[in-house]
Motif scaffolding. Structure first.
Motif, short mmCIF file in Angstrom:
data_model
loop_
_atom_site.label_atom_id
_atom_site.label_comp_id
_atom_site.label_asym_id
_atom_site.label_seq_id
_atom_site.Cartn_x
_atom_site.Cartn_y
_atom_site.Cartn_z
N ASP A 1 117.45 23.98 -14.83
CA ASP A 1 118.58 24.87 -15.05
C ASP A 1 118.44 26.15 -14.23
N VAL A 2 117.22 26.66 -14.14
CA VAL A 2 116.99 27.88 -13.36
C VAL A 2 117.32 27.64 -11.89
N ILE A 3 116.85 26.51 -11.35
CA ILE A 3 117.13 26.19 -9.96
C ILE A 3 118.64 26.07 -9.74
N GLY A 4 119.33 25.42 -10.68
CA GLY A 4 120.77 25.27 -10.56
C GLY A 4 121.49 26.60 -10.63
N PHE A 5 121.05 27.50 -11.51
CA PHE A 5 121.70 28.81 -11.65
C PHE A 5 121.51 29.64 -10.39
N LEU A 6 120.32 29.56 -9.78
CA LEU A 6 120.05 30.33 -8.57
C LEU A 6 120.94 29.89 -7.42
N GLY A 7 121.40 28.64 -7.45
CA GLY A 7 122.28 28.16 -6.41
C GLY A 7 121.61 28.05 -5.06
N LEU A 8 120.34 27.74 -5.06
CA LEU A 8 119.59 27.63 -3.81
C LEU A 8 119.60 26.19 -3.32
N SER A 9 119.30 26.01 -2.08
CA SER A 9 119.25 24.67 -1.52
C SER A 9 118.16 24.62 -0.48
N GLY A 10 117.76 23.41 -0.14
CA GLY A 10 116.78 23.23 0.92
C GLY A 10 115.45 23.86 0.60
N ALA A 11 114.91 24.59 1.58
CA ALA A 11 113.57 25.18 1.46
C ALA A 11 113.52 26.20 0.32
N ASP A 12 114.60 26.97 0.14
CA ASP A 12 114.60 27.98 -0.93
C ASP A 12 114.52 27.33 -2.30
N SER A 13 115.19 26.19 -2.51
CA SER A 13 115.13 25.49 -3.78
C SER A 13 113.72 25.01 -4.07
N LEU A 14 113.04 24.50 -3.06
CA LEU A 14 111.65 24.06 -3.23
C LEU A 14 110.74 25.25 -3.51
N ALA A 15 111.00 26.37 -2.84
CA ALA A 15 110.19 27.58 -3.07
C ALA A 15 110.36 28.07 -4.51
N ALA A 16 111.59 27.98 -5.04
CA ALA A 16 111.83 28.39 -6.42
C ALA A 16 111.09 27.49 -7.40
N LEU A 17 111.05 26.19 -7.10
CA LEU A 17 110.33 25.27 -7.97
C LEU A 17 108.83 25.57 -7.95
N ARG A 18 108.31 25.91 -6.77
CA ARG A 18 106.89 26.30 -6.70
C ARG A 18 106.65 27.58 -7.50
N ALA A 19 107.60 28.50 -7.44
CA ALA A 19 107.44 29.75 -8.18
C ALA A 19 107.40 29.52 -9.68
N LEU A 20 108.03 28.45 -10.14
CA LEU A 20 108.05 28.14 -11.57
C LEU A 20 106.88 27.28 -12.01
N SER A 21 106.04 26.83 -11.10
CA SER A 21 104.97 25.90 -11.43
C SER A 21 103.76 26.62 -12.02
N ASP A 22 102.80 25.81 -12.54
CA ASP A 22 101.57 26.37 -13.12
C ASP A 22 100.80 27.20 -12.12
N ASP A 23 100.82 26.77 -10.86
CA ASP A 23 100.05 27.46 -9.83
C ASP A 23 100.82 28.60 -9.18
N GLY A 24 102.06 28.79 -9.59
CA GLY A 24 102.85 29.87 -9.02
C GLY A 24 102.37 31.23 -9.49
N ARG A 25 102.72 32.24 -8.71
CA ARG A 25 102.26 33.59 -9.03
C ARG A 25 102.82 34.08 -10.36
N LEU A 26 104.04 33.69 -10.71
CA LEU A 26 104.65 34.14 -11.97
C LEU A 26 103.85 33.67 -13.18
N HIS A 27 103.44 32.40 -13.16
CA HIS A 27 102.68 31.87 -14.30
C HIS A 27 101.26 32.41 -14.30
N ARG A 28 100.65 32.51 -13.14
CA ARG A 28 99.27 33.02 -13.08
C ARG A 28 99.20 34.48 -13.51
N ALA A 29 100.29 35.22 -13.32
CA ALA A 29 100.33 36.62 -13.73
C ALA A 29 100.86 36.79 -15.16
N ASP A 30 101.04 35.66 -15.89
CA ASP A 30 101.52 35.69 -17.28
C ASP A 30 102.92 36.29 -17.39
#
Length: 633
Positions: A117-146
């Motif tokens: 849903d977050v990816i869909g709301f951001l309206g990103l495509s291509g490389a940016d959509s993949l980057a957003a998914l990485r940002a949401l992952s366990d290894d992403g900076r957002l999760h590692r920074a709590d």
């Protein structure tokens, strides 16, 4: 269709308009505008009008560039921009985080629940959509920074329910909360009372981590509880920075060597001493303290190592297992979670607490003031002499053991063990209270029903807690119906019975005080226990001479009596002291049936005496309570 990039003049105008956000609200409104233009671009692409698409893309690009440039220019002026700067969030990470904040503040149209849903709301495509998914992952900076977490981390990444750190959301609802103002307290006494809020928050955090570990709760609940604790801790720190002279200030002083987790453990145990929660609350077990000091449920076992004897808190004699060093404690993080802790001597001194005068509002095993004096008892000379011997030992224990050297020949500790045996009503409980009264101490009377517990290990914990309470209050410990607990280990049928007796014996040996056991029947004591009981007193039913003295002692001076009352005649009945007291009270009740101006007559006493004899429990001519067994055959 190719994406139309804004002209240089358009980009220049965006930069000229850009400036720092004046507030969190302005920042939030800028984000909403950015996502509005992004939705407009998607709608234009559906219509396939080239000119409309070009204008929509230009507006979206300008809006996005504007928002991100303003964020960078704002720097640390707002909590959100300061967070982005300190964590060095990139463009995609900033957009993901602000999207989750908008969702929590109900500022988005439609459903934004999981990562897809977050990816869909951001309206990103291509490389940016993949980057957003990485940002949401366990290894992403957002999760590692709590800054984000998941309710269901075992799900596929796109299906996970994701939510932001509650602190980030709170910074928009109440920007002042991020600064954690000090507590509104004027003196140290008010600080102790206010500390109960933190104790309750630590209890909630420990329970949330426990629920999450067991699969009953969610990470979201744990994060909310953790946020509450963090805010209270920061507020407490700010308060103590302005009151460095207060005892608790040692925890947060610049010279302090305590790390944040050690502070939490000490503060929780301070709350225990003051009486914020019941003494047997799970927070005060090793597991509860470890969970309260852990930011995640997965780190509890690591925090438990701080409670080991090798940890700094125990080595510095700041904390200890309840009652002192426990010889049964297996010193590893797997078993320490079941051990109850308390502040040790240096910890009490550090915070200015006195265990003997602290409030004990919630303890199930609390001592009370004795109400019976020794001169109120009517006892045989043999029993009175034995009680006086026990009192002499208690009053002059140091002389007997140290000065006269008996400590060298008494191998079973300094406990003054007394056994009172005899039928009900002969004065055993009254004698125990009288001993406490003569020594000027409180009495802690133990009820077997409160000690015994069906859960494995809980009875042993209750036994340890009882001795600890008696030791902390310097109270006389009185075990009524002791035969229910202090039985011979050779006659036990279950392993838990043997464990209970083992713990009783160990605690009795370590107890430096007066411990009185009472039993209604002759019992076979465990050999080890018998050696620890140096004074054994057998109470018998009083003879006629003693009964007459008890009758005279039991009648209040102001009780109006008829002239026909004959105590010599009443003393002929074979009654115990307890039964005589029952007769006197019931005779007065019978007299009151005639009105308050009446007097108690001999007939009242004889009727009350007859009732007492007829209603004795346990006599052979009375049927027991309960269901009658069905006849067989």
């Amino acid at each position: 269709m190719e994406r139309t990039e804004p002209k240089k003049a358009d980009r220049r105008r965006v930069h000229e308009r850009a400036g720092p956000f004046a507030s969190q609200e302005a920042l939030l409104e800028g984000a909403r505008e950015m996502f509005r233009t992004r939705r407009a671009r998607r709608e234009a692409e559906k219509n396939k009008d080239p000119e409309q698409i070009r204008r929509a893309r230009l507006e979206e690009c300008n809006s996005s560039r504007h928002w991100h440039r303003c964020i960078r220019m704002t720097g640390r002026a707002t909590p959100f921009s300061a967070l982005c700067a300190s964590k060095r969030l990139n463009r995609i990470e900033r957009e993901v985080l602000i999207t989750l904040v908008l969702e929590r503040l109900a500022q988005v149209d439609g459903q934004v629940d999981n990562c897809a849903d977050v990816i869909g709301f951001l309206g990103l495509s291509g490389a940016d959509s993949l980057a957003a998914l990485r940002a949401l992952s366990d290894d992403g900076r957002l999760h590692r920074a709590d800054l984000i977490d998941y309710d269901d981390p075992e799900e596929d990444l796109r299906d996970r329910t994701v939510y932001p750190d509650p602190a980030v959301v709170e910074s928009f609802l109440d920007p002042s909360c991020a600064r954690a103002p000090g507590w509104p307290v004027a003196n140290e006494q008010e600080l102790w009372e206010r500390l109960s809020t933190l104790t309750s928050a630590l209890q909630a955090l420990a329970e949330a981590h426990d629920d999450e570990h067991r699969g009953y709760g969610s990470r979201r609940n744990s994060r909310k509880a953790l946020r509450r604790v963090d805010l209270l801790l920061r507020g407490l720190e700010r308060t103590l920075q302005t009151h460095t002279e207060w005892k608790l200030g040692a925890l947060f002083s610049r010279e302090s060597n305590f790390d944040p987790q050690e502070r939490v453990i000490l503060l929780a145990l301070v709350g225990k001493e003051i009486g914020h929660l019941p003494f047997d609350d799970k927070l005060y077990l090793g597991g509860g303290l470890s969970r309260a000091a852990s930011p995640h449920a997965s780190t509890v076992s690591h925090r438990a190592r701080m409670l080991l004897s090798s940890g700094r808190l125990q080595r510095a004699t700041l904390i200890q297992p309840c009652g002192g060093s426990d010889p049964l404690l297996s010193d590893d993080e797997n078993t320490v979670v079941e051990v109850e802790f308390e502040l040790a001597s240096r910890g009490l001194e550090l915070f200015g607490l006195d265990r003997r005068v602290r409030r004990r509002r919630f303890s199930r095993f609390s001592p009370r003031n004795p109400v019976v004096r020794l001169d109120q008892l009517v006892l045989p000379e043999r029993v009175s002499t034995a009680l006086q011997m026990a009192l002499a030992h208690a009053r002059h224990s140091r002389t007997l053991l140290d000065d006269w050297g008996f400590a060298e020949v008494l191998p079973y500790g300094r406990t003054i063990g007394i056994l009172l045996a005899g039928p009900p009503g002969v004065g055993k409980t009254a004698s125990a209270e009288a001993i406490a009264h003569e020594l000027g101490r409180q009495i802690l009377a133990v009820d077997y029903s409160e000690v015994q517990n069906c859960y494995t290990g809980q009875t042993e914990k209750n036994i340890v807690r009882i001795f600890r309470e008696a030791r902390a209050n310097q109270a006389v410990l009185f075990w009524d119906e002791a035969d229910a607990m202090f039985y011979d280990r050779n006659s036990t049928q279950h392993t838990w019975e043997t464990r209970d007796v083992n713990v009783l014996l160990q605690e009795l040996e370590r107890f430096d005080g007066v411990c009185i056991l009472a039993t209604n029947r002759k019992v076979t004591l465990d050999a080890a226990l018998s050696r620890r009981i140096s004074i054994k007193i057998e109470f018998e039913r009083p003879d006629r001479t003693l009964r007459l003295r008890i009758w005279k002692q039991s009648l209040p001076r102001r009780l109006p009596l008829e002239a026909d009352v004959n105590l010599d005649h009443l003393a002929q009945a074979d009654l115990t002291g307890g039964e005589i007291k029952n007769v006197t009270v019931n005779a007065a009740r019978l007299a009151l049936l005639r009105g308050e101006s009446t007097r108690v007559s001999m007939a009242d006493f004889e009727r009350a005496l007859q009732q007492e004899l007829e209603n004795r429990w346990g006599t052979e001519d009375r049927r027991p309570l309960g269901f009658r067994a069905r006849d067989e055959g």
